[in-house]
Scaffold this motif. Structure first.
Motif, PDB file in Angstrom:
ATOM      1  N   ASP A  21     -39.862  -1.050 -14.476  1.00 21.80           N
ATOM      2  CA  ASP A  21     -40.753  -0.248 -13.628  1.00 21.80           C
ATOM      3  C   ASP A  21     -40.828  -0.791 -12.203  1.00 21.80           C
ATOM      4  OD1 ASP A  21     -42.275  -2.544 -13.960  1.00 21.80           O
ATOM      5  OD2 ASP A  21     -44.110  -1.479 -14.492  1.00 21.80           O
ATOM      6  N   GLY A 108     -41.041   7.186 -17.230  1.00 23.21           N
ATOM      7  CA  GLY A 108     -41.139   8.384 -18.060  1.00 23.21           C
ATOM      8  C   GLY A 108     -41.240   8.051 -19.541  1.00 23.21           C
ATOM      9  N   SER A 109     -41.393   9.065 -20.368  1.00 24.04           N
ATOM     10  CA  SER A 109     -41.523   8.888 -21.815  1.00 24.04           C
ATOM     11  C   SER A 109     -40.255   8.284 -22.426  1.00 24.04           C
ATOM     12  CB  SER A 109     -41.847  10.221 -22.488  1.00 24.04           C
ATOM     13  OG  SER A 109     -40.840  11.161 -22.179  1.00 24.04           O
ATOM     14  N   ASP A 110     -39.139   8.389 -21.705  1.00 27.00           N
ATOM     15  CA  ASP A 110     -37.886   7.812 -22.189  1.00 27.00           C
ATOM     16  C   ASP A 110     -37.771   6.327 -21.852  1.00 27.00           C
ATOM     17  OD1 ASP A 110     -37.575   7.982 -19.450  1.00 27.00           O
ATOM     18  OD2 ASP A 110     -35.730   9.151 -19.515  1.00 27.00           O
ATOM     19  N   GLY A 111     -38.802   5.790 -21.162  1.00 26.80           N
ATOM     20  CA  GLY A 111     -38.778   4.379 -20.784  1.00 26.80           C
ATOM     21  C   GLY A 111     -38.003   4.106 -19.511  1.00 26.80           C
ATOM     22  N   GLU A 112     -37.459   5.153 -18.902  1.00 22.92           N
ATOM     23  CA  GLU A 112     -36.706   5.004 -17.661  1.00 22.92           C
ATOM     24  C   GLU A 112     -37.605   5.264 -16.462  1.00 22.92           C
ATOM     25  OE1 GLU A 112     -33.332   4.138 -17.366  1.00 22.92           O
ATOM     26  OE2 GLU A 112     -33.561   3.693 -19.500  1.00 22.92           O
ATOM     27  N   ALA A 114     -39.014   6.822 -13.222  1.00 21.70           N
ATOM     28  CA  ALA A 114     -38.997   8.194 -12.707  1.00 21.70           C
ATOM     29  C   ALA A 114     -38.552   8.149 -11.244  1.00 21.70           C
ATOM     30  CB  ALA A 114     -40.379   8.816 -12.832  1.00 21.70           C
TER      31      ALA A 114
END
Length: 133
Positions: A21, A108-112, A114
């Motif tokens: 992040d 994001g919810s995918d852990g990547e 944004a």
């Protein structure tokens, strides 16, 4: 001129490296060479919010003063204080010791992370600088 493949780029000649992040931001080798000798860097304060595509600081060289744009949205978590004493690091090592600031970005919810649309790949950035030159 080097354009590391793992980074993303803006049309304003900033680069961004994502690690979880955290986004590390600096200006490209192309920008550093175009500016000439960097003599002063004004960076956003730690804790401040930055917005992708908006000015958040300045880079002053012997030739001119240029706005520094954030390539991502988020909160500034760290600035490179070494640039206070040695702004020439921006010219010497734009992708290493010459980094400028770090931003905490949304994940994001995918852990990547944004990332905003419009960031360029290394190949796209090389094409941009070739057409500008």
């Amino acid at each position: 001129m080097s354009v590391p493949a793992e980074l993303r780029y803006t049309e304003e000649h900033e680069w961004v490296a994502i690690d979880g992040d955290t986004a590390s931001v600096g200006i490209t080798d192309y920008a550093a060479q175009s500016l000439g000798d960097v003599v002063y860097v004004s960076l956003p304060p730690v804790g401040s919010a930055v917005t992708a595509g908006e000015p958040c600081g300045e880079v002053e060289s012997t030739k001119s003063v240029s706005d520094l744009y954030s390539p991502v949205d988020g909160e500034v978590t760290e600035v490179n204080e070494e640039l206070d004493d040695d702004p020439g690091l921006v010219n010497a090592e734009p992708y290493g010791a010459g980094w400028m600031f770090r931003v905490r970005v949304a994940v994001g919810s995918d852990g990547e992370a944004a990332l905003p649309p419009g960031l360029l790949t290394a190949a796209e950035y090389e094409d941009l600088t070739k057409s500008a030159g």
